[in-house]
Write a protein that holds these residues in place. Structure first.
Motif, PDB file in Angstrom:
ATOM      1  N   THR A 106      -3.328 -19.871 -20.893  1.00  0.00           N
ATOM      2  CA  THR A 106      -3.257 -20.740 -22.063  1.00  0.00           C
ATOM      3  C   THR A 106      -3.736 -22.132 -21.689  1.00  0.00           C
ATOM      4  N   ASP A 143       1.266 -19.262 -26.954  1.00  0.00           N
ATOM      5  CA  ASP A 143       2.143 -18.617 -25.987  1.00  0.00           C
ATOM      6  C   ASP A 143       1.917 -17.111 -25.966  1.00  0.00           C
ATOM      7  N   SER A 148       6.088 -15.229 -20.134  1.00  0.00           N
ATOM      8  CA  SER A 148       5.368 -16.437 -19.739  1.00  0.00           C
ATOM      9  C   SER A 148       3.921 -16.108 -19.402  1.00  0.00           C
ATOM     10  N   ARG A 176       8.739 -24.683 -19.547  1.00  0.00           N
ATOM     11  CA  ARG A 176       8.224 -24.096 -20.787  1.00  0.00           C
ATOM     12  C   ARG A 176       9.371 -23.965 -21.780  1.00  0.00           C
ATOM     13  N   PRO A 178      10.070 -22.432 -25.481  1.00  0.00           N
ATOM     14  CA  PRO A 178       9.604 -21.697 -26.662  1.00  0.00           C
ATOM     15  C   PRO A 178       9.907 -22.478 -27.936  1.00  0.00           C
ATOM     16  N   ALA A 189       4.587 -22.638 -27.655  1.00  0.00           N
ATOM     17  CA  ALA A 189       5.556 -23.211 -26.733  1.00  0.00           C
ATOM     18  C   ALA A 189       5.246 -24.684 -26.505  1.00  0.00           C
TER      19      ALA A 189
END
Length: 359
Positions: A106, A143, A148, A176, A178, A189
């Motif tokens: 990402t 996300d 992850s 991280r 959410p 996220a």
């Protein structure tokens, strides 16, 4: 603008697979059987060596099914950023896994609700040992549902300007969070970095140029997704209008309903032309991509929102129930319309580009 026979066959295979496998379970067969994650990855890095038109076909089909798969964040944003950087070492190390779908990436980019470079405040400073430490908060990061990511690219500022860094997702100083969004079909996220160690990707200070190109690719891909979803909204609504009987006849036989469905059809086909225009520009005329991408994002966002709204209206009471899919398409339309900037932002980009061209 026409797709090739091979691309139409790709569409057929994708639709069959996405019908057979639901939600996240489609990722493995999609990547292993079709090689979807590597469509736009050069063959030298383990991909199929395809282009934006292949991605267009895939994104249309993902849009039709409101797929939650992490394709946009991984195979478009992350792959696009790595290729734009021209960093051979990073590409050789990261792209094969992304192309296979065994790793998911990402791009942490947006801040303060904006994808404009001026909004980037994340700071990258030199550490005493010569490394780079990044501090900042990234929002609206696409996300991976239920898990992850494996590759995290972060845009941050150095003394030379906006730059791109690779950050280990599980490293010290990386968190991280959410985020619960209105559109539950696209996971997002927030990433909080507090002195996280970063590894420069590409040239220091050239990150802004990479991001501009990636945004255009992302807008083109997202526009295709919006077209696929809008087309499915129209199909479901036409089917309902044929079967729903009121006053002794199908509601689709009423002139007012016919007019609204015809207007929705025009919106879908106009959006399709804009999205295809961006895909063709990416493959054949990169210089025209910024303008074509801005047009596609604006036109397709508004078309999808309008058609999704009509879907709810013409379904009547059932259209606002939790059990019906209408609300899911409507929420995706709203979320996709804001992703990478709202239509008004892209019209402003287009106006600026046209103004510069006229000088």
């Amino acid at each position: 603008m026409r797709l090739t026979q091979e691309q139409e066959e790709l569409r057929s295979a994708l639709r069959s697979l996405l019908t057979q496998y639901q939600a996240e379970s489609a990722w493995v067969p999609l990547t292993e059987q079709i090689g979807a994650a590597g469509l736009a990855v050069p063959e030298g890095y383990g991909g199929a060596g395809g282009g934006a038109r292949d991605v267009h076909v895939l994104m249309e089909e993902l849009g039709r099914s409101l797929s939650p798969l992490p394709y946009l964040g991984s195979a478009v944003l992350t792959v696009g950023a790595l290729l734009a950087s021209g960093d051979k070492e990073a590409c050789e190390r990261l792209l094969p896994g992304l192309a296979e779908g065994t790793s998911v990436g990402t791009l942490a980019w947006a801040e303060q609700g904006s994808w404009d470079q001026d909004a980037i405040r994340a700071d990258a400073v030199r550490a005493p040992d010569g490394g780079v430490l990044i501090t900042g908060t990234k929002e609206h990061v696409l996300d991976r549902p239920g898990g992850s990511v494996d590759v995290l690219l972060v845009a941050a500022r150095t003394a030379h300007g906006v730059s791109l860094f690779e950050v280990a997702p599980g490293a010290t100083g990386v968190r991280r969070e959410p985020v619960v969004t209105m559109d539950g079909t696209r996971a997002q996220a927030r990433w909080v970095l507090d002195g996280a160690e970063g590894r420069l990707v590409g040239v220091d200070g050239d990150g802004g140029r990479y991001l501009e190109h990636v945004r255009d690719l992302a807008c083109a891909a997202l526009a295709a997704e919006q077209v696929g979803a809008a087309e499915r909204c129209l199909e479901l609504t036409v089917e309902y209008a044929r079967n729903r009987v009121q006053f002794g006849r199908p509601i689709g036989s009423f002139q007012a309903v016919k007019h609204r469905l015809a207007d929705a059809y025009v919106l879908v086909e106009s959006a399709r032309s804009a999205a295809l225009g961006a895909a063709f520009a990416a493959d054949e005329d990169p210089g025209a991509l910024p303008r074509a991408a801005a047009v596609a994002k604006s036109v397709c966002s508004e078309a999808f929102s309008a058609v999704a709204g009509e879907m709810i209206q013409l379904h009547g009471g059932i259209g606002i129930t939790w059990e019906h899919d209408a609300h899911r398409y409507f929420k995706r339309a709203h979320g996709a319309g804001e992703l990478f900037g709202p239509p008004s932002r892209h019209r402003a980009r287009l106006a600026a580009q046209l103004g510069m061209a006229a000088r």
